[in-house]
Scaffold this motif. Sequence first.
Motif, PDB file in Angstrom:
ATOM      1  N   LEU A   5       2.246   4.810 -26.453  1.00 47.32           N
ATOM      2  CA  LEU A   5       2.298   4.173 -26.768  1.00 47.32           C
ATOM      3  C   LEU A   5      -0.040   3.303 -27.179  1.00 47.32           C
ATOM      4  O   LEU A   5       0.119   3.235 -28.176  1.00 47.32           O
ATOM      5  N   PHE A   6      -0.736   4.819 -27.326  1.00 42.45           N
ATOM      6  CA  PHE A   6      -1.912   4.391 -26.934  1.00 42.45           C
ATOM      7  C   PHE A   6      -2.393   5.865 -27.784  1.00 42.45           C
ATOM      8  O   PHE A   6      -2.178   6.862 -26.797  1.00 42.45           O
ATOM      9  N   ARG A   7      -3.269   5.280 -28.048  1.00 40.87           N
ATOM     10  CA  ARG A   7      -3.653   7.040 -29.195  1.00 40.87           C
ATOM     11  C   ARG A   7      -5.231   7.121 -29.004  1.00 40.87           C
ATOM     12  O   ARG A   7      -5.777   5.960 -29.758  1.00 40.87           O
ATOM     13  N   LEU A 136      12.051  19.612 -34.221  1.00 38.03           N
ATOM     14  CA  LEU A 136      12.496  19.078 -34.244  1.00 38.03           C
ATOM     15  C   LEU A 136      12.068  17.117 -33.619  1.00 38.03           C
ATOM     16  O   LEU A 136      12.912  16.129 -33.236  1.00 38.03           O
ATOM     17  N   GLY A 137      11.484  16.731 -35.185  1.00 38.72           N
ATOM     18  CA  GLY A 137      11.110  15.792 -35.332  1.00 38.72           C
ATOM     19  C   GLY A 137      10.117  14.359 -33.842  1.00 38.72           C
ATOM     20  O   GLY A 137      10.351  13.652 -34.049  1.00 38.72           O
ATOM     21  N   PHE A 138       9.198  15.985 -33.283  1.00 37.65           N
ATOM     22  CA  PHE A 138       8.228  15.359 -32.316  1.00 37.65           C
ATOM     23  C   PHE A 138       6.990  15.904 -33.176  1.00 37.65           C
ATOM     24  O   PHE A 138       6.895  16.444 -33.749  1.00 37.65           O
ATOM     25  N   GLU A 139       5.342  15.261 -32.199  1.00 32.70           N
ATOM     26  CA  GLU A 139       4.396  16.265 -33.000  1.00 32.70           C
ATOM     27  C   GLU A 139       4.333  16.579 -31.192  1.00 32.70           C
ATOM     28  O   GLU A 139       4.674  15.429 -30.083  1.00 32.70           O
ATOM     29  N   PHE A 159     -27.798  20.686  -0.252  1.00 27.49           N
ATOM     30  CA  PHE A 159     -26.783  20.941  -0.004  1.00 27.49           C
ATOM     31  C   PHE A 159     -26.332  21.378  -1.803  1.00 27.49           C
ATOM     32  O   PHE A 159     -27.067  21.381  -2.727  1.00 27.49           O
ATOM     33  N   ASP A 160     -25.217  21.729  -1.432  1.00 29.36           N
ATOM     34  CA  ASP A 160     -25.163  23.107  -2.956  1.00 29.36           C
ATOM     35  C   ASP A 160     -23.291  22.776  -3.479  1.00 29.36           C
ATOM     36  O   ASP A 160     -22.601  22.850  -2.239  1.00 29.36           O
ATOM     37  N   TYR A 161     -23.245  22.230  -4.700  1.00 25.61           N
ATOM     38  CA  TYR A 161     -20.954  21.351  -4.174  1.00 25.61           C
ATOM     39  C   TYR A 161     -21.356  22.297  -5.958  1.00 25.61           C
ATOM     40  O   TYR A 161     -21.849  22.093  -6.466  1.00 25.61           O
ATOM     41  N   ASP A 162     -20.218  23.253  -5.817  1.00 28.97           N
ATOM     42  CA  ASP A 162     -19.547  23.923  -7.073  1.00 28.97           C
ATOM     43  C   ASP A 162     -18.468  23.166  -7.459  1.00 28.97           C
ATOM     44  O   ASP A 162     -17.472  23.395  -6.368  1.00 28.97           O
ATOM     45  N   ALA A 163     -17.494  23.036  -9.357  1.00 32.54           N
ATOM     46  CA  ALA A 163     -15.942  23.237  -8.404  1.00 32.54           C
ATOM     47  C   ALA A 163     -16.306  23.186 -10.276  1.00 32.54           C
ATOM     48  O   ALA A 163     -17.106  23.434 -11.562  1.00 32.54           O
ATOM     49  N   ASP A 164     -14.667  23.499 -10.268  1.00 37.16           N
ATOM     50  CA  ASP A 164     -14.314  23.777 -11.404  1.00 37.16           C
ATOM     51  C   ASP A 164     -12.914  23.672 -11.759  1.00 37.16           C
ATOM     52  O   ASP A 164     -11.960  23.935 -10.841  1.00 37.16           O
ATOM     53  N   ARG A 165     -12.169  23.545 -13.167  1.00 32.19           N
ATOM     54  CA  ARG A 165     -10.811  23.495 -13.274  1.00 32.19           C
ATOM     55  C   ARG A 165     -10.243  23.598 -14.445  1.00 32.19           C
ATOM     56  O   ARG A 165     -11.136  23.308 -15.676  1.00 32.19           O
ATOM     57  N   GLN A 166      -9.221  23.703 -14.727  1.00 28.26           N
ATOM     58  CA  GLN A 166      -8.282  24.097 -16.169  1.00 28.26           C
ATOM     59  C   GLN A 166      -7.270  23.780 -16.127  1.00 28.26           C
ATOM     60  O   GLN A 166      -6.729  24.056 -14.963  1.00 28.26           O
ATOM     61  N   VAL A 167      -6.802  22.650 -17.299  1.00 30.17           N
ATOM     62  CA  VAL A 167      -5.396  22.451 -17.383  1.00 30.17           C
ATOM     63  C   VAL A 167      -5.611  22.291 -18.684  1.00 30.17           C
ATOM     64  O   VAL A 167      -5.359  22.483 -19.211  1.00 30.17           O
ATOM     65  N   TRP A 168      -3.714  23.391 -18.358  1.00 28.74           N
ATOM     66  CA  TRP A 168      -2.913  23.549 -19.936  1.00 28.74           C
ATOM     67  C   TRP A 168      -2.430  22.241 -19.919  1.00 28.74           C
ATOM     68  O   TRP A 168      -1.684  22.220 -18.542  1.00 28.74           O
ATOM     69  N   ARG A 169      -2.165  22.027 -21.030  1.00 34.33           N
ATOM     70  CA  ARG A 169      -0.901  20.968 -21.203  1.00 34.33           C
ATOM     71  C   ARG A 169       0.095  20.702 -22.219  1.00 34.33           C
ATOM     72  O   ARG A 169      -1.067  21.313 -23.659  1.00 34.33           O
ATOM     73  N   TRP A 170       1.318  20.099 -22.714  1.00 35.61           N
ATOM     74  CA  TRP A 170       2.225  20.467 -23.772  1.00 35.61           C
ATOM     75  C   TRP A 170       2.854  19.116 -23.512  1.00 35.61           C
ATOM     76  O   TRP A 170       2.912  18.733 -22.555  1.00 35.61           O
ATOM     77  N   GLN A 171       2.125  18.372 -24.564  1.00 37.41           N
ATOM     78  CA  GLN A 171       3.224  17.437 -24.842  1.00 37.41           C
ATOM     79  C   GLN A 171       3.524  17.214 -26.180  1.00 37.41           C
ATOM     80  O   GLN A 171       3.312  17.304 -27.185  1.00 37.41           O
ATOM     81  N   ARG A 172       4.752  15.908 -25.950  1.00 35.80           N
ATOM     82  CA  ARG A 172       4.920  16.094 -27.145  1.00 35.80           C
ATOM     83  C   ARG A 172       5.716  14.486 -27.486  1.00 35.80           C
ATOM     84  O   ARG A 172       5.774  14.370 -25.690  1.00 35.80           O
ATOM     85  N   SER A 173       5.180  13.819 -28.695  1.00 32.27           N
ATOM     86  CA  SER A 173       5.601  12.325 -28.852  1.00 32.27           C
ATOM     87  C   SER A 173       6.287  12.092 -29.922  1.00 32.27           C
ATOM     88  O   SER A 173       6.568  13.000 -30.616  1.00 32.27           O
ATOM     89  N   GLU A 174       7.524  11.136 -30.273  1.00 32.26           N
ATOM     90  CA  GLU A 174       7.856  10.499 -31.876  1.00 32.26           C
ATOM     91  C   GLU A 174       7.115  10.956 -32.581  1.00 32.26           C
ATOM     92  O   GLU A 174       6.255  10.204 -32.470  1.00 32.26           O
TER      93      GLU A 174
END
Length: 176
Positions: A5-7, A136-139, A159-174
């Motif tokens: 609904l929102f991009r 198939l009619g989708f984005e 103190f010391d703090y380290d963080a990391d993250r990786q995210v793969w995502r597939w999304q389809r929309s009309e």
Amino acid sequence: FRRVLFRSTTRETQGLSGSVEAGTYGTARATVSGGLRTDRWALGLSAAGLRSDGVSKADEDDANRERDGIDAWTVSGSARLQATAAVRLEARLRLSDSRTEVDGYVLPAFTLGDTAEVAKSRSTSGLLRATVDGPLGFEHQLSLSAYAIDLGQTGGAVFDYDADRQVWRWQRSEEH
């Protein structure tokens, strides 16, 4: 299934712009950004910096006169390519770094006072995304987003703090 609904979009820069500010407590800030864009591709780069001698949050009446300064910068870049009528590629990268002097609690009275404490932060984040219109009619969107952050403090409460993250995502929309 989910309907989009929102991009969210980020405005692509065309040309150059910049700013410089100065103020009390030895404070200065500067920004610069530039970019080029066409219907088929876009490139952008920006940078910002902040410096200040700062103020002391500790009570001056107790001989706490040390100013707590900050030095920080951020650099970011982006790119877009409309590879074909149906395929769009995007990339973004952002780097940030800061060093901030802070007050702390002085022993043995444990009262707020000038200390040698310094908080440091460094982060990197990025995004790669491919968008394909039509199958198939989708984005369809395939993306990889990632970040890494390193936080720390020295000179008192250490103190010391380290963080990391990786995210793969597939999304389809009309398609609309």
